[in-house]
Design a protein around this motif. Structure first.
Motif, short mmCIF file in Angstrom:
data_model
loop_
_atom_site.label_atom_id
_atom_site.label_comp_id
_atom_site.label_asym_id
_atom_site.label_seq_id
_atom_site.Cartn_x
_atom_site.Cartn_y
_atom_site.Cartn_z
N TYR A 1 8.63 3.39 4.82
CA TYR A 1 8.53 2.34 5.83
C TYR A 1 8.91 2.87 7.21
N PRO B 1 5.35 2.04 9.49
CA PRO B 1 5.81 0.65 9.38
C PRO B 1 4.77 -0.29 8.76
N ARG B 2 3.54 0.18 8.52
CA ARG B 2 2.56 -0.70 7.87
C ARG B 2 2.90 -0.91 6.39
N VAL B 3 3.66 0.04 5.82
CA VAL B 3 4.05 -0.09 4.42
C VAL B 3 5.25 -1.01 4.32
N ILE B 4 5.05 -2.15 3.69
CA ILE B 4 6.16 -3.10 3.57
C ILE B 4 7.04 -2.66 2.40
N PRO B 5 8.32 -2.44 2.64
CA PRO B 5 9.14 -1.81 1.60
C PRO B 5 9.56 -2.74 0.48
N ASN C 1 0.03 5.45 0.84
CA ASN C 1 1.29 5.51 0.08
C ASN C 1 1.07 5.68 -1.44
#
Lengths: 242, 285
Positions: free
Chosen positions: B132, B136-140, B62
């Motif tokens: 996200y 989904p590994r990227v926490i928003p 990201n």
């Protein structure tokens, strides 16, 4: 409350004038030695009192210091020395429509100019119909100001200025806006303002207008008051000089 | 200075109208309008992150978001300084005709840009949400985002202070505008925008000299703030340094504290300088 609307005492103003201009660091550094900045005394000690409700006219040749005097009054400059006391709200009618932005509509510009002149947005909203009506622009006020003719712009500017409820009106050669009929309407409006107890400071080269309007007249010459008194007397002395 | 602040307060209505006018004029004649104010940073950051991750092989998940988090505040600072440099000269006709506190001009410019920054931040959170959904590994959302107002206030003070100085000086010497353009260009490389502060900390130069480089680097308030924004808005990330990976550092609160003091001093100095010079704007030789 003082009986005077404006009191000026021994007002002086000089400007530093450079013939080369120092608009860049380069010219400032390179020409440091020969900057030849000339001091220009525009007002050399002017004392004028204006009573409340009076219409005072100031006449004089170009460069006599009339506009500088009015600008000092409008707080655009700070005087070099001397004191000035102003009682009440001043509405400058100097070059109408100076603050108009060409890309905004007439209405948007009315808000902008009105607020600069000291009105709140609510007050403008209440006066908007009257302002538009006086300017005689009709639906054109919804268009961007860049599409206006210079006469239309001046009319809108004048209309805003007479709607700000000032105590002191500064009129600088602006009554020549638009056609004769509108000019007459403006003069009428200024007269109304005077009858309601407003103070007027008038600067004009149109000596006939001055004679008709003013209660008192001051002849400014090279930064000093040359003659002061009854408009008819001062104007005839001024005319005699040529 | 108190007298001037009091007068400024009396003219708050004018400030409001001035900001409104500024926002209206900016995109008045463009078809996309306000979209430009976030399309511009988004495009720049997309290109930069593509270059860095694809051509330079820097693998950070990201990356775009990490760049954007620091680039948005930097861009705000940049636009404030550039716009306010012109703010007095563009209104020369107006200030020669009528009185109002002159500081309203740069102040309105900074506030208008600040509103654009806020819009930009909304888009930023939208972007995080989008990231996200894709991964989904990227926490928003980070809890530390609650510190955002603190950083925004410091950044605002800094931008306003510098804008006062630049706008006052540029009125007399128009070279200031060009000097500032160059300095801003250099400043971007002196802030952790396209790279990470961890990478600065782990350079050989820094490690050999007792962290002096990193300390000096963070004395620059813009760098400290960019670093701070990135830390509070996004999840901590380990970044590659050469062939190794450097662990993430905590939010640099001491340096942000220094930046707050620096910004406040700059604001007070800038405002007093502006007030000293503002009467000469109309009668510059």
């Amino acid at each position: 409350m003082s009986e005077f609307a404006i009191r000026m005492k021994d007002l002086r103003k000089d400007f530093a004038v450079s013939h080369a201009g120092i608009a860049s660091l380069k010219s400032l550094i390179v020409f440091w030695k020969k900057r030849n900045i000339v001091k220009l005394d525009v007002l050399k000690g002017v004392s004028i009192d204006v009573r409340k409700g009076e219409c005072l006219a100031i006449i004089g040749k170009n460069g006599a210091g009339k506009s500088t005097l009015l600008s000092l009054l409008a707080r655009i400059y700070k005087p070099t020395s001397g004191t000035m006391e102003v009682n009440g709200r001043v509405a400058p009618l100097l070059e109408l429509g100076a603050g108009f932005h060409p890309d905004l509509t007439g209405i948007e510009n009315v808000y902008f100019n009105g607020v600069i002149l000291g009105l709140s947005r609510e007050e403008i909203q209440r006066r908007l119909p009257s302002i538009v009506e006086f300017s005689e622009l009709g639906d054109a006020v919804e268009a961007p100001v860049r599409t206006f003719s210079s006469g239309m712009m001046a009319r809108l500017g004048f209309s805003i200025a007479v709607h700000v409820d000032a105590d002191i009106l500064i009129v600088d050669e602006v009554l020549a806006v638009g056609d004769q009929r509108f000019e007459k309407k403006c003069l009428q409006r200024v007269e109304e303002f005077r009858q309601n107890g407003g103070t007027i400071l008038l600067v004009s080269h149109q000596l006939d207008t001055v004679e008709e309007f003013a209660d008192r007249c001051i002849w400014l010459d090279q930064g000093v008051v040359r003659l002061e008194g009854n408009p008819a007397d001062v104007i005839s002395a001024y005319r005699a000089e040529g | 200075m108190l007298k001037e602040l009091k007068e400024l307060w009396a003219y708050r209505e004018l400030l409001y109208v001035m900001v409104q006018r500024d926002m209206r004029i900016r995109y008045k004649n463009s078809a996309l309008g306000v979209v430009w104010s976030f399309l511009n940073p988004l495009l720049q950051v997309f290109v930069m992150s593509f270059v860095f991750s694809t051509f330079l092989h820097i693998q950070v998940p990201n990356y775009t978001a990490y760049m954007l988090s620091a680039y948005l505040p930097f861009m705000f600072f940049q636009y404030c300084v550039l716009d306010s440099a012109q703010s007095i000269l563009l209104q020369a006709a107006l200030i020669k005709k009528i009185y109002f506190p002159r500081e309203i001009l740069p102040l309105a410019t900074v506030i208008a840009n600040f509103i654009h920054l806020l819009i930009g931040l909304v888009i930023f959170f939208g972007f995080l949400l989008f990231a996200y959904i894709r991964d989904p590994r990227v926490i928003p959302f980070q809890v530390t985002t609650i510190y955002l107002p603190v950083l925004l206030v410091i950044l605002f003070m800094l931008a306003l202070g510098i804008s006062f100085i630049v706008s006052a000086l540029n009125t007399f010497f128009e070279d200031v505008k060009y000097i500032v353009q160059v300095l801003l260009y250099l400043l971007m490389y002196m802030c952790p925008i396209i790279y990470f502060a961890e990478q600065v900390s782990n350079t050989k130069l820094n490690l050999d000299h007792g962290f002096i480089l990193y300390k000096l680097y963070n004395l620059n308030p813009v760098a400290a703030l960019c670093h701070g924004f990135r830390k509070i808005l996004l999840a901590p990330v380990d970044v590659p340094v050469g062939k190794e990976v450097a662990g993430h550092m905590p939010t640099p609160w001491p340096y942000i504290g220094v930046a707050a003091i620096t910004s406040f001093v700059i604001l007070v100095y800038g405002y007093s300088l502006f007030n000293r010079l503002k009467w000469k704007f109309v009668e510059r030789p």
